[in-house]
Design an enzyme around this catalytic site. Structure first.
Site, PDB file in Angstrom:
ATOM      1  N   CYS A 103       0.805  -1.229   0.000  1.00 29.04           N
ATOM      2  CA  CYS A 103       0.000   0.000   0.000  1.00 29.04           C
ATOM      3  C   CYS A 103       0.833   1.273   0.000  1.00 29.04           C
ATOM      4  CB  CYS A 103      -0.942   0.009   1.203  1.00 29.04           C
ATOM      5  SG  CYS A 103      -2.166  -1.314   1.186  1.00 29.04           S
ATOM      6  N   HIS A 247      -3.519   7.022   3.345  1.00 28.75           N
ATOM      7  CA  HIS A 247      -3.977   5.785   2.710  1.00 28.75           C
ATOM      8  C   HIS A 247      -5.419   5.529   3.135  1.00 28.75           C
ATOM      9  CE1 HIS A 247      -4.354   1.755   1.328  1.00 28.75           C
ATOM     10  NE2 HIS A 247      -4.249   1.205   2.524  1.00 28.75           N
ATOM     11  N   ASN A 277     -10.692   0.681  -0.531  1.00 26.27           N
ATOM     12  CA  ASN A 277      -9.244   0.603  -0.346  1.00 26.27           C
ATOM     13  C   ASN A 277      -8.622   0.142  -1.662  1.00 26.27           C
ATOM     14  OD1 ASN A 277      -6.600  -0.228   0.241  1.00 26.27           O
ATOM     15  ND2 ASN A 277      -7.125  -0.952   2.276  1.00 26.27           N
TER      16      ASN A 277
END
Length: 320
Positions: A103, A247, A277
């Site tokens: 990520c 994030h 996400n």
């Protein structure tokens, strides 16, 4: 973004939940899901073309192409190589390779690009993230399957011939705590589980597994100290920032992080409700949102901040 959108009501039906459960539990309204023809490299090339147009550049002007995907399109060759081909640069010789920190891949590739430019090894660098999380979701684990979305984003970095003081990247930092390495994992696709040795386990390992509570617990332990060190390294305070681009792990995780870190909520860019996400694409997609809505303007400071499988913490302070 892919063409198709999966609504929270559809997710509820897939999981056998009462309508409204996904929206209430995760703060998710809808997310994009890639079709068979919408590959990672295809979405990345589209994002790259938009970034090049915004920069007023032809693709041939690039000195370097960095792929920053949480999950590659295929193990070999790199996704960056596939994107180079889609940009009609296949005989250009422009170096193209991937940087993977799940990520946090975009932040790490951005740092590498800035270092290359500062060292005089590149003048124009394309950095892209493209992830198709829907390809590896395990619907028997709803806390994981419900929240991930697909998408791509890209930026072009250039060298300023006469940079003013405090321009560009002020600080970049990453810390890894592998004590929680089992919290987020995709076990297949490498050399540990092979088709020859264990076909059944290879099939099982092709879906993503996540212990969200463990990941949140471990990252929350280290994030306050990490952020303090990052801001000190940059020589800035929270009040100096125009916006904060985190994030987009999940809406609850984001709100928990805001409360724990004391981040000013009005400065935080939130896109999770309509994107989910997006793994490595989350931070550049949220950065794009900040720019097109004028919440981040030229000359202003922005904080990029997130966590990734590992467990790793990463962040960057830069002047846009």
């Amino acid at each position: 973004m892919p063409r198709r959108r999966l609504t929270s009501a559809e997710v509820d039906r897939n999981l056998g939940w009462a309508e409204g459960t996904t929206a209430a539990r995760y703060g998710l309204e809808s997310r994009a899901v890639a079709a068979a023809d919408e590959t990672s490299s295809m979405m990345a090339a589209a994002a790259a073309e938009a970034a090049l147009a915004a920069a007023g550049l032809e693709a041939s002007a690039l000195d370097l192409i960095l792929g920053a995907c949480g999950v590659m399109e295929q193990p070999i060759p790199s996704t960056a190589t596939l994107v180079q081909r889609r940009l009609n640069l296949c005989t250009s010789g422009i170096p193209a390779y991937d940087v993977n920190a799940t990520c946090l891949s975009f932040v790490q590739a951005l740092e590498l690009a800035a270092l290359k430019i500062a060292a005089g090894q590149a003048r124009k660098v394309l950095v892209f993230s493209a992830d198709i999380a829907s390809a590896g979701l395990n619907w028997s684990q709803p806390d994981c399957a419900a929240i991930f979305g697909d998408g791509a984003a890209a930026v072009v970095l250039g060298a300023d011939p006469d940079p003013p003081p405090g321009q560009g990247v002020l600080a970049s930092r990453m810390e890894t705590y592998s004590i929680a390495s089992a919290a987020c994992r995709l076990e297949a696709g490498g050399t540990r589980i092979t088709l020859q040795s264990d076909p059944a386990r290879l099939h099982q390992g092709a879906v993503f597994q996540m212990d969200g509570r463990a990941a949140l617990r471990h990252s929350s332990r280290y994030l306050p100290g990490f952020l303090r060190k990052l801001l000190d390294q940059a020589g800035v305070k929270l009040g100096d920032l125009a916006c904060i681009v985190p994030h987009q792990a999940s809406a609850p995780a984001l709100e928990h992080g805001l409360a724990r870190l004391g981040l000013p909520g009005e400065k935080v860019i939130r896109i999770f409700a309509d994107s989910g996400n997006q793994i490595a694409s989350s931070i550049p997609s949220a950065l794009h949102e900040a720019i097109i809505t004028d919440r981040l303007q030229r000359g202003e400071l922005v904080l990029l901040l997130g966590t990734s499988a590992g467990i790793s913490l990463g962040g960057m302070v830069l002047r846009y």
